[in-house]
Write a protein that holds these residues in place. Structure first.
Motif, PDB file in Angstrom:
ATOM      1  N   PRO A  22       0.846  -1.201   0.000  1.00 54.13           N
ATOM      2  CA  PRO A  22       0.000   0.000   0.000  1.00 54.13           C
ATOM      3  C   PRO A  22       0.878   1.246   0.000  1.00 54.13           C
ATOM      4  CG  PRO A  22      -0.659  -1.523   1.742  1.00 54.13           C
ATOM      5  CD  PRO A  22       0.601  -2.056   1.138  1.00 54.13           C
ATOM      6  N   GLN A  23       0.378   2.307  -0.564  1.00 56.34           N
ATOM      7  CA  GLN A  23       1.141   3.535  -0.738  1.00 56.34           C
ATOM      8  C   GLN A  23       1.704   4.073   0.576  1.00 56.34           C
ATOM      9  OE1 GLN A  23       1.658   4.280  -3.808  1.00 56.34           O
ATOM     10  NE2 GLN A  23       2.845   6.127  -3.532  1.00 56.34           N
ATOM     11  N   LYS A  24       0.974   3.938   1.690  1.00 59.49           N
ATOM     12  CA  LYS A  24       1.423   4.517   2.954  1.00 59.49           C
ATOM     13  C   LYS A  24       2.677   3.833   3.501  1.00 59.49           C
ATOM     14  CE  LYS A  24      -1.563   1.659   5.783  1.00 59.49           C
ATOM     15  NZ  LYS A  24      -2.612   1.597   6.740  1.00 59.49           N
ATOM     16  N   SER A  25       2.963   2.580   3.129  1.00 60.01           N
ATOM     17  CA  SER A  25       4.133   1.901   3.680  1.00 60.01           C
ATOM     18  C   SER A  25       5.306   1.859   2.701  1.00 60.01           C
ATOM     19  CB  SER A  25       3.767   0.474   4.100  1.00 60.01           C
ATOM     20  OG  SER A  25       3.435  -0.282   2.958  1.00 60.01           O
ATOM     21  N   LYS A  26       5.192   2.572   1.617  1.00 56.14           N
ATOM     22  CA  LYS A  26       6.309   2.640   0.664  1.00 56.14           C
ATOM     23  C   LYS A  26       7.485   3.353   1.312  1.00 56.14           C
ATOM     24  CE  LYS A  26       4.378   1.495  -3.443  1.00 56.14           C
ATOM     25  NZ  LYS A  26       4.898   0.677  -4.443  1.00 56.14           N
ATOM     26  N   ARG A  27       8.646   2.942   0.934  1.00 54.11           N
ATOM     27  CA  ARG A  27       9.859   3.570   1.458  1.00 54.11           C
ATOM     28  C   ARG A  27      10.190   4.779   0.593  1.00 54.11           C
ATOM     29  NH1 ARG A  27      11.498  -2.228   2.173  1.00 54.11           N
ATOM     30  NH2 ARG A  27      11.427  -2.513   4.416  1.00 54.11           N
ATOM     31  N   ALA A  28      10.393   5.913   1.227  1.00 53.14           N
ATOM     32  CA  ALA A  28      10.641   7.146   0.495  1.00 53.14           C
ATOM     33  C   ALA A  28      12.122   7.519   0.455  1.00 53.14           C
ATOM     34  CB  ALA A  28       9.858   8.290   1.134  1.00 53.14           C
ATOM     35  N   ARG A  29      12.925   6.940   1.311  1.00 54.14           N
ATOM     36  CA  ARG A  29      14.340   7.298   1.393  1.00 54.14           C
ATOM     37  C   ARG A  29      15.179   6.341   0.553  1.00 54.14           C
ATOM     38  NH1 ARG A  29      14.265  11.771   4.379  1.00 54.14           N
ATOM     39  NH2 ARG A  29      13.052  11.671   6.278  1.00 54.14           N
ATOM     40  N   ILE A  30      16.230   6.888  -0.030  1.00 55.37           N
ATOM     41  CA  ILE A  30      17.124   6.101  -0.878  1.00 55.37           C
ATOM     42  C   ILE A  30      18.511   6.101  -0.237  1.00 55.37           C
ATOM     43  CG2 ILE A  30      18.254   5.965  -3.115  1.00 55.37           C
ATOM     44  CD1 ILE A  30      15.771   7.295  -4.300  1.00 55.37           C
ATOM     45  N   CYS A  31      19.134   4.942  -0.227  1.00 53.11           N
ATOM     46  CA  CYS A  31      20.484   4.801   0.327  1.00 53.11           C
ATOM     47  C   CYS A  31      21.307   4.006  -0.693  1.00 53.11           C
ATOM     48  CB  CYS A  31      20.426   4.057   1.658  1.00 53.11           C
ATOM     49  SG  CYS A  31      22.044   3.730   2.352  1.00 53.11           S
ATOM     50  N   ASN A  32      22.381   4.592  -1.159  1.00 47.42           N
ATOM     51  CA  ASN A  32      23.253   3.901  -2.108  1.00 47.42           C
ATOM     52  C   ASN A  32      24.376   3.203  -1.346  1.00 47.42           C
ATOM     53  OD1 ASN A  32      21.935   4.742  -4.497  1.00 47.42           O
ATOM     54  ND2 ASN A  32      22.840   6.763  -4.228  1.00 47.42           N
ATOM     55  N   VAL A  33      24.673   1.991  -1.742  1.00 43.27           N
ATOM     56  CA  VAL A  33      25.716   1.209  -1.093  1.00 43.27           C
ATOM     57  C   VAL A  33      26.711   0.769  -2.158  1.00 43.27           C
ATOM     58  CG1 VAL A  33      26.184  -0.891   0.231  1.00 43.27           C
ATOM     59  CG2 VAL A  33      24.066   0.362   0.610  1.00 43.27           C
ATOM     60  N   ARG A  34      27.986   0.943  -1.869  1.00 48.54           N
ATOM     61  CA  ARG A  34      29.031   0.485  -2.789  1.00 48.54           C
ATOM     62  C   ARG A  34      29.547  -0.857  -2.303  1.00 48.54           C
ATOM     63  NH1 ARG A  34      31.136   4.553  -6.196  1.00 48.54           N
ATOM     64  NH2 ARG A  34      30.278   6.584  -5.674  1.00 48.54           N
ATOM     65  N   LEU A  35      29.641  -1.814  -3.223  1.00 42.35           N
ATOM     66  CA  LEU A  35      30.106  -3.157  -2.896  1.00 42.35           C
ATOM     67  C   LEU A  35      31.202  -3.562  -3.858  1.00 42.35           C
ATOM     68  CD1 LEU A  35      26.566  -4.797  -2.634  1.00 42.35           C
ATOM     69  CD2 LEU A  35      27.976  -4.065  -0.716  1.00 42.35           C
ATOM     70  N   ASN A  36      32.150  -4.362  -3.362  1.00 46.01           N
ATOM     71  CA  ASN A  36      33.111  -4.943  -4.295  1.00 46.01           C
ATOM     72  C   ASN A  36      32.485  -6.203  -4.892  1.00 46.01           C
ATOM     73  OD1 ASN A  36      33.588  -7.174  -2.542  1.00 46.01           O
ATOM     74  ND2 ASN A  36      35.223  -6.062  -1.495  1.00 46.01           N
ATOM     75  N   ASP A  37      33.160  -6.838  -5.836  1.00 47.72           N
ATOM     76  CA  ASP A  37      32.570  -7.990  -6.533  1.00 47.72           C
ATOM     77  C   ASP A  37      32.238  -9.138  -5.587  1.00 47.72           C
ATOM     78  OD1 ASP A  37      32.667  -6.698  -8.961  1.00 47.72           O
ATOM     79  OD2 ASP A  37      34.592  -7.575  -9.549  1.00 47.72           O
ATOM     80  N   ASP A  38      33.126  -9.401  -4.626  1.00 47.09           N
ATOM     81  CA  ASP A  38      32.889 -10.495  -3.690  1.00 47.09           C
ATOM     82  C   ASP A  38      31.677 -10.198  -2.801  1.00 47.09           C
ATOM     83  OD1 ASP A  38      33.576 -12.965  -2.255  1.00 47.09           O
ATOM     84  OD2 ASP A  38      34.104 -11.605  -0.614  1.00 47.09           O
ATOM     85  N   GLU A  39      31.585  -8.983  -2.282  1.00 46.90           N
ATOM     86  CA  GLU A  39      30.447  -8.603  -1.446  1.00 46.90           C
ATOM     87  C   GLU A  39      29.141  -8.694  -2.243  1.00 46.90           C
ATOM     88  OE1 GLU A  39      32.778  -5.353   1.376  1.00 46.90           O
ATOM     89  OE2 GLU A  39      31.867  -4.708  -0.507  1.00 46.90           O
TER      90      GLU A  39
END
Length: 141
Positions: A22-39
């Motif tokens: 439902p629209q009210k529980s959508k996540r509004a924040r964005i978080c970018n994560v950098r990973l190496n190939d193994d991770e």
């Protein structure tokens, strides 16, 4: 009240066949994560195994870690440091014990080793090191 789907969009996700949140529980924040190939590989496999998308898996894992105050990264790092210290103290005791055995052998043969005071001092330091690490471990419980 259910929100009707936008034109061209269906109520179910095309990849999973599940209904969207439902629209009210959508996540509004964005978080970018950098990973190496193994991770990336390890996390993708773990997410797939738990039948979640990678972002959903990361959110669930992060929230579980945040809710478990006894196993925060700092506590885990402290445990690792403590274990490393105990292993180092064990090695130190082994070395000192070897020296003590050599001195005992020399004394039993009628000699008076010059290193006796240094070895006794090393034994005391090793015992203090083990005691300090043990005290730290007991304080954490």
């Amino acid at each position: 009240m259910e929100v009707p789907p936008r034109s061209g969009a269906s109520a179910a996700s095309p990849s999973t066949g599940r209904k969207r949140s439902p629209q009210k529980s959508k996540r509004a924040r964005i978080c970018n994560v950098r990973l190496n190939d193994d991770e990336w590989s390890r996390l993708t496999i773990a997410a797939r195994t738990s039948r979640k998308s990678l972002p959903a898996y990361l959110v669930r894992a992060g929230l579980a870690a945040a809710d478990d105050s006894e196993n925060t990264a700092a506590v885990i790092a402290d445990h690792r440091d403590l274990i490393a210290e105990l292993f180092a103290a064990r090695r130190h005791l082994g070395q000192v014990g070897n020296n003590l055995n050599q001195i005992t052998r020399a004394i039993n043969s009628g000699g008076q080793p010059a290193e006796l005071d240094a070895v006794v001092s090393a034994v005391r330091r090793a015992v203090a090191r083990v005691q300090a690490a043990t005290d730290r471990m007991l304080e954490q419980d």
